[in-house]
Design an enzyme around this catalytic site. Structure first.
Site, PDB file in Angstrom:
ATOM      1  N   ILE A 174     -73.947 -20.361 -44.886  1.00  0.00           N
ATOM      2  CA  ILE A 174     -74.817 -21.261 -45.638  1.00  0.00           C
ATOM      3  C   ILE A 174     -76.231 -21.078 -45.104  1.00  0.00           C
ATOM      4  O   ILE A 174     -76.523 -21.445 -43.956  1.00  0.00           O
ATOM      5  CB  ILE A 174     -74.372 -22.731 -45.496  1.00  0.00           C
ATOM      6  CG1 ILE A 174     -72.947 -22.892 -46.016  1.00  0.00           C
ATOM      7  CG2 ILE A 174     -75.309 -23.666 -46.248  1.00  0.00           C
ATOM      8  CD1 ILE A 174     -72.383 -24.281 -45.830  1.00  0.00           C
ATOM      9  N   ARG A 176     -80.617 -21.096 -46.167  1.00  0.00           N
ATOM     10  CA  ARG A 176     -81.607 -21.547 -47.134  1.00  0.00           C
ATOM     11  C   ARG A 176     -82.184 -20.354 -47.884  1.00  0.00           C
ATOM     12  O   ARG A 176     -82.451 -19.297 -47.296  1.00  0.00           O
ATOM     13  CB  ARG A 176     -82.741 -22.279 -46.413  1.00  0.00           C
ATOM     14  CG  ARG A 176     -83.710 -22.995 -47.350  1.00  0.00           C
ATOM     15  CD  ARG A 176     -84.983 -23.391 -46.628  1.00  0.00           C
ATOM     16  NE  ARG A 176     -85.792 -22.221 -46.291  1.00  0.00           N
ATOM     17  CZ  ARG A 176     -86.365 -22.027 -45.115  1.00  0.00           C
ATOM     18  NH1 ARG A 176     -86.213 -22.899 -44.145  1.00  0.00           N
ATOM     19  NH2 ARG A 176     -87.081 -20.926 -44.893  1.00  0.00           N
ATOM     20  N   LEU A 190     -80.772 -16.455 -39.313  1.00  0.00           N
ATOM     21  CA  LEU A 190     -81.040 -16.018 -37.953  1.00  0.00           C
ATOM     22  C   LEU A 190     -80.424 -14.649 -37.731  1.00  0.00           C
ATOM     23  O   LEU A 190     -79.434 -14.279 -38.366  1.00  0.00           O
ATOM     24  CB  LEU A 190     -80.459 -17.022 -36.940  1.00  0.00           C
ATOM     25  CG  LEU A 190     -81.031 -18.441 -36.996  1.00  0.00           C
ATOM     26  CD1 LEU A 190     -80.278 -19.344 -36.015  1.00  0.00           C
ATOM     27  CD2 LEU A 190     -82.514 -18.443 -36.676  1.00  0.00           C
ATOM     28  N   ARG A 193     -76.613 -14.248 -37.225  1.00  0.00           N
ATOM     29  CA  ARG A 193     -75.674 -14.646 -38.265  1.00  0.00           C
ATOM     30  C   ARG A 193     -75.013 -13.427 -38.908  1.00  0.00           C
ATOM     31  O   ARG A 193     -75.536 -12.319 -38.894  1.00  0.00           O
ATOM     32  CB  ARG A 193     -76.377 -15.490 -39.325  1.00  0.00           C
ATOM     33  CG  ARG A 193     -76.999 -16.767 -38.804  1.00  0.00           C
ATOM     34  CD  ARG A 193     -75.972 -17.660 -38.130  1.00  0.00           C
ATOM     35  NE  ARG A 193     -76.527 -18.942 -37.736  1.00  0.00           N
ATOM     36  CZ  ARG A 193     -75.921 -19.809 -36.940  1.00  0.00           C
ATOM     37  NH1 ARG A 193     -74.730 -19.515 -36.436  1.00  0.00           N
ATOM     38  NH2 ARG A 193     -76.484 -20.959 -36.628  1.00  0.00           N
ATOM     39  N   GLU A 235     -63.615 -17.229 -43.267  1.00  0.00           N
ATOM     40  CA  GLU A 235     -63.946 -18.569 -43.748  1.00  0.00           C
ATOM     41  C   GLU A 235     -62.985 -19.018 -44.839  1.00  0.00           C
ATOM     42  O   GLU A 235     -62.687 -20.203 -44.969  1.00  0.00           O
ATOM     43  CB  GLU A 235     -65.383 -18.607 -44.262  1.00  0.00           C
ATOM     44  CG  GLU A 235     -66.462 -18.536 -43.191  1.00  0.00           C
ATOM     45  CD  GLU A 235     -66.780 -17.114 -42.733  1.00  0.00           C
ATOM     46  OE1 GLU A 235     -67.647 -16.954 -41.863  1.00  0.00           O
ATOM     47  OE2 GLU A 235     -66.149 -16.160 -43.246  1.00  0.00           O
ATOM     48  N   ASP A 284     -87.479 -28.855 -42.035  1.00  0.00           N
ATOM     49  CA  ASP A 284     -86.199 -28.459 -41.455  1.00  0.00           C
ATOM     50  C   ASP A 284     -85.552 -29.622 -40.716  1.00  0.00           C
ATOM     51  O   ASP A 284     -86.079 -30.733 -40.692  1.00  0.00           O
ATOM     52  CB  ASP A 284     -86.347 -27.227 -40.546  1.00  0.00           C
ATOM     53  CG  ASP A 284     -87.185 -27.507 -39.301  1.00  0.00           C
ATOM     54  OD1 ASP A 284     -87.020 -28.579 -38.699  1.00  0.00           O
ATOM     55  OD2 ASP A 284     -87.991 -26.643 -38.910  1.00  0.00           O
TER      56      ASP A 284
END
Length: 502
Positions: A174, A176, A190, A193, A235, A284
């Site tokens: 997930i 943005r 990031l 990730r 996931e 944020d």
């Protein structure tokens, strides 16, 4: 259990936890302002059915309370989430069973894993409408802009799906996304990730990275994607374990990726390595605007959606926000896993007001001097997500760590700052934390708020004040006889004690 967004909305409406808004509203600032007021009060979820310039309704604040998140995960209360955590802990570090009962429990978990494997839907609802090429216009989506200083419209609760170009292993995260043009968005992730790793591998292979964004999914899938538990499971399998049955997946129309079959919207595109655009600033989770960063550019060429789709969104900011409620639920799931990593920990809590990860309160069953410091150090290294925890407060097991009044009492009555506070300087840190002297590098503080034992102290500790147990039992029996039976002493208003909590 609801296995898609519509089912969950129906569930909330049946429980009186959804309000439909028919008045005309603007996705630019207005929806977020209304939702923020509802979040502050712990109010119901909202479904905006008349959004300016859009033909799709907008759902928001669906996960605005811990209770609603428990419902999304087919549980009734947060304590039940710990049972789920025990299951995941058993999978993470399986141990040879010493008793028949342990063997039975492990067998049940393995059976749950088999049930949790994803399935395939060859006629998925998410493909009921297909829009490709020049007909694709992302401006038709009712994307919100939450804050006046935000750079543009954003996607927040989309599942971002990529695949390792070498191994074919998918990642669901997930992140943005910022709208850049009618067919492009930037994605902000990031470097550690999964999506960022997949992009680096695609660049090394000289290939574009395929990427799909699903909008409007079962909230249970969002919780699974947000769970950073170090278990070698996908996931999708997490979601199946959470929900008790496998997730139905469908292959994208134009990509070699799989997405939840019941998604409201699916955006299909590619990232060319090295192609970036400025992303931000945006509000944020720290409660400030973040910076501007060059972020990967996604070029979309296909959008599919269900008939009469619903757009699901949220936004970040100072708590309470939906992301904070999700973190509280995940805290419960982490607890058995953390106990397995650090055996002396009885319980731990990440307060929402501390951004759900900046401060941790740990209770231990103290057995030897220096144990609180050991527990704090072990906590920081137990799971990757605790790397950015700034403060760790360690208390005795009889302190209710979810009652700030008890924690403050322990801090005030059991801590000598010269002895019980220790600081680790210059450790890796959250780049969004403006309090650090250097971005990405900061200190951590541990506080030992436990009762001290020799040689931690050279004097005897005072005896804690407690009621006489016989008198307490008698008063309990006679409470109604005193004429006080109509008083509810469980729901205490903190404002009566000098607080100003609205």
């Amino acid at each position: 259990m609801a296995r898609d967004l519509r089912g969950f909305i129906k569930l909330l409406e049946e429980k009186g936890q959804l309000r439909r808004i028919n008045a005309l509203v603007d996705s630019d600032l207005e929806i977020a302002e209304i939702s923020n007021r509802m979040l502050q009060a712990g109010g119901p979820a909202l479904l905006f059915e008349n959004v300016k310039g859009a033909s799709f309704p907008v759902a928001i604040n669906l996960m605005g309370t811990v209770e609603r998140i428990c419902w999304a995960m087919n549980r009734e209360n947060p304590q039940e989430l710990e049972e789920l955590g025990k299951k995941l802990a058993m999978l993470q570090q399986p141990k040879p069973p010493k008793k028949l009962s342990q063997a039975v429990d492990f067998g049940k978990v393995l059976f749950d894993v088999l049930k949790a494997k994803p399935g395939r839907n060859f006629f998925p609802p998410c493909h009921e409408v297909v829009i490709e090429g020049k007909n694709l216009d992302l401006n038709t989506l009712p994307l919100i802009r939450p804050y006046p200083g935000d750079a543009g419209k954003i996607v927040t609760l989309g599942l971002v799906i990529t695949k390792d170009v070498e191994t074919g292993t998918p990642n669901v995260g997930i992140y943005r996304l910022q709208l850049q043009s009618p067919n492009t968005m930037t994605v902000h992730w990031l470097s550690v990730r999964g999506g960022a790793r997949h992009l680096r591998k695609a660049a090394e292979a000289g290939k574009k990275l395929e990427i799909a964004i699903t909008l409007g999914v079962d909230p249970l899938l969002i919780m699974a994607a947000a769970t950073p538990i170090p278990v070698d499971l996908s996931e999708w399998l997490f979601a199946g374990l959470y929900g008790g049955s496998g997730v139905k997946l469908a292959k994208c129309k134009t990509l070699n990726l799989e997405v939840p079959a019941n998604s409201e919207f699916v955006l299909e595109g590619t990232i060319t390595p090295g192609e970036v655009l400025p992303d931000g600033p945006f509000g944020d989770h720290m409660g400030y605007y973040g910076g501007v960063e060059d972020s990967p550019l996604i070029r979309f060429h296909c959008m599919t959606h269900r008939k009469d789709p619903i757009y699901l969104t949220t936004f970040s900011g100072r708590p309470p926000k939906e992301e904070a409620m999700m973190a509280i639920a995940l805290n419960r799931i982490y607890t058995p896993i953390l106990r397995q990593q650090v055996s002396e920990i009885v319980d731990f809590f990440l307060p929402m007001e501390a951004l759900s990860y900046k401060a941790a309160i740990i209770s231990i069953e103290k057995a030897y001097p220096g144990q609180a410091r050991r527990a704090a150090l072990a906590f920081w290294s137990a799971l990757p997500q605790f790397t950015y925890t700034k403060f760790v407060i360690v208390v005795d097991k009889n302190i209710n760590i979810r009652d700030p009044r008890q924690v403050v009492w322990a801090l005030s009555s059991k801590v000598d700052p010269s002895r019980d506070v220790f600081i680790l300087p210059d450790t890796p840190f959250d780049s969004l934390d403006f309090a650090s002297q250097k971005i990405g590098l900061g200190g951590r503080m541990g506080i030992d708020a436990t009762t001290k034992i020799p040689p931690e102290t050279e004097h005897e500790w005072g005896e804690v004040l407690e009621s006489d147990p016989d008198i307490a039992a008698m008063v309990e029996r006679r409470w109604a006889e005193y004429g006080l039976g109509d008083l509810n002493l469980q729901d205490v208003d903190p404002n009566l004690f000098g607080y100003d909590m609205k």
